[in-house]
Write an enzyme that holds these catalytic residues in place. Structure first.
Site, PDB file in Angstrom:
ATOM      1  N   HIS A  84       3.926   8.541  -1.755  1.00 14.83           N
ATOM      2  CA  HIS A  84       3.187   7.887  -1.852  1.00 14.83           C
ATOM      3  C   HIS A  84       2.245   8.356  -2.902  1.00 14.83           C
ATOM      4  O   HIS A  84       1.117   8.032  -4.109  1.00 14.83           O
ATOM      5  CB  HIS A  84       2.634   6.631  -1.444  1.00 14.83           C
ATOM      6  N   HIS A 116       3.791  -2.503  -1.541  1.00 15.31           N
ATOM      7  CA  HIS A 116       3.513  -1.814  -0.237  1.00 15.31           C
ATOM      8  C   HIS A 116       2.647  -3.326   0.926  1.00 15.31           C
ATOM      9  O   HIS A 116       2.033  -3.437   1.594  1.00 15.31           O
ATOM     10  CB  HIS A 116       2.767  -0.485  -0.202  1.00 15.31           C
ATOM     11  N   GLU A 139       9.661  -2.377   1.570  1.00 16.51           N
ATOM     12  CA  GLU A 139       9.559  -1.608  -0.344  1.00 16.51           C
ATOM     13  C   GLU A 139      10.947  -1.615  -1.097  1.00 16.51           C
ATOM     14  O   GLU A 139      11.696  -0.484  -0.261  1.00 16.51           O
ATOM     15  CB  GLU A 139       8.803  -0.820   0.299  1.00 16.51           C
TER      16      GLU A 139
END
Length: 390
Positions: free
Chosen positions: A141, A215, A355
């Site tokens: 991420h 997210h 996601e």
């Protein structure tokens, strides 16, 4: 069920009310957007909270810190309203040591690269780039300080398409190890036809991997209400990308047929989550990318990706996207150490994330759709969320 390509925005029935209380209650309005102070960062800069609504009184709350969706309140089948996204009612919750330690990325914008990159490394145009290994041996991420931890430049708006906020961030060349200066714009729009659109655009000065996503964790019974295992999930995917024991894709595109990953028909999330299955053991649970079914010639168009229903409340969540994949995460690492807006702890599997994305580790996987953005090109992605109840 027949899945269709969507060439126009989805319609959603959505009622939202911002929960977050500002440390400074002084407020200013910009059209249908109300702005307040959400908290102060350690360097003294203020984060702000933006509440916006449409013609039907639908509202949501977003902060410029991390582009986080802080609050999303929707009615159930009886008209009772609950907040259905996990998070905190002040900036302090997102800055706390407990949150930083577990780092679940509640509601945040993710970049430069959503999901994992194997070994924190990739090679592009003959040069090897080293990234932070912030998830075991891998990069996750965007690194130690991804887009979820930066203060975005926010501009609220209200026009004939709806109300919302435009978020901009310039990621410097070399930030978190990535090449090129990346100019990013993300727009949240709540339309007067009851649509919530998240639109991403980016340009770069050097070739670089880009994979942006949102997210949010959902619990359609209401955040803090308990397990999500009774939620019924459909995913428009005939295949998924199996992973190794560090959750990096093996490169295989595997059929969901006959596996616990077959969500082509509505199935309770918890029905098969504890089956004796190596992929579920690696999770532990669902933490996998699904390869979305997309009709020929539909690249860049919205297709229906997933649908979730919650039987007690009657709430329904639908997702459409221009992306080729969607990561389903069943909240496996929530452990009760974080207490949310409801005042109740977020325990194991009390929220799920869906996601929309390109595939994990694509910079190291020649068989996956490319995530490389070249100078002169524009990265563009759009995801539409639909909330209703029946």
């Amino acid at each position: 069920m027949k899945w269709i390509t969507l060439s126009a925005p989805l319609v959603l029935a959505l009622a939202v009310s911002g929960q977050a209380a500002a440390a400074d209650n002084a407020k200013a309005s910009t059209g249908a957007v109300t702005t307040s102070v959400f908290g102060t960062l350690p360097d003294g800069r203020q984060a702000r909270l933006y509440r916006f609504s449409n013609a039907h009184g639908i509202e949501m709350a977003v902060t410029d810190y991390g582009g986080i969706i802080v609050s999303l309140r929707t009615p159930d089948s009886s008209g009772d309203v609950d907040d259905i996204v996990l998070g905190f009612d002040s900036l302090e919750g997102y800055l706390s040591d407990a949150y930083r330690k577990s780092n679940p990325y509640f509601g945040a914008l993710i970049g430069r690269y959503g999901n994992r990159i194997a070994g924190g490394q990739f090679t592009l145009d003959g040069q090897t780039y080293n990234l932070a290994k912030n998830n075991g041996p891998n990069h996750l991420h965007g690194g130690n300080k991804g887009f979820n931890q930066v203060l975005w430049n926010a501009k609220p708006f209200s026009n004939d398409k709806g109300a919302g906020v435009i978020l901009k961030y310039v990621s410097a060349d070399g930030e978190e190890g990535y090449p090129g200066k990346l100019d990013v714009t993300v727009t949240y729009t709540l339309g007067d036809q009851d649509t919530l659109s998240v639109e991403y655009n980016a340009t770069t000065t050097k070739a670089t991997p880009v994979n942006l996503t949102q997210h949010s964790y959902f619990n359609l019974e209401g955040e803090g209400s308990g397990s999500i295992l009774d939620h019924r999930l459909m995913i428009n995917a005939d295949a998924f990308t199996p992973v190794d024991d560090t959750l990096i894709p093996t490169g295989e595109i595997r059929s969901v047929e006959g596996t616990p990953f077959d969500f082509r028909q509505a199935t309770a999330i918890g029905k098969r989550i504890d089956e004796d299955n190596t992929q579920l053991e690696y999770g532990p649970g669902y933490d996998h990318n699904f390869v979305l079914n997309r009709p020929d010639g539909s690249k860049g168009e919205l297709v229906q990706a997933a649908r979730v229903t919650e039987p007690d409340s009657g709430r329904i969540l639908e997702i459409a996207t221009t992306e080729p994949g969607i990561q389903f995460y069943s909240g496996n690492f929530l452990d009760g150490t974080l207490t949310g807006k409801s005042g109740r702890a977020y325990g194991h599997r009390t929220g799920f994330a869906l996601e929309t994305q390109h595939f994990p580790d694509s910079p190291n996987q020649d068989g996956f759709p490319s995530t490389i953005l070249e100078p002169g090109d524009t990265y563009h992605s759009r995801t539409v969320y639909t909330f209703s109840a029946r």
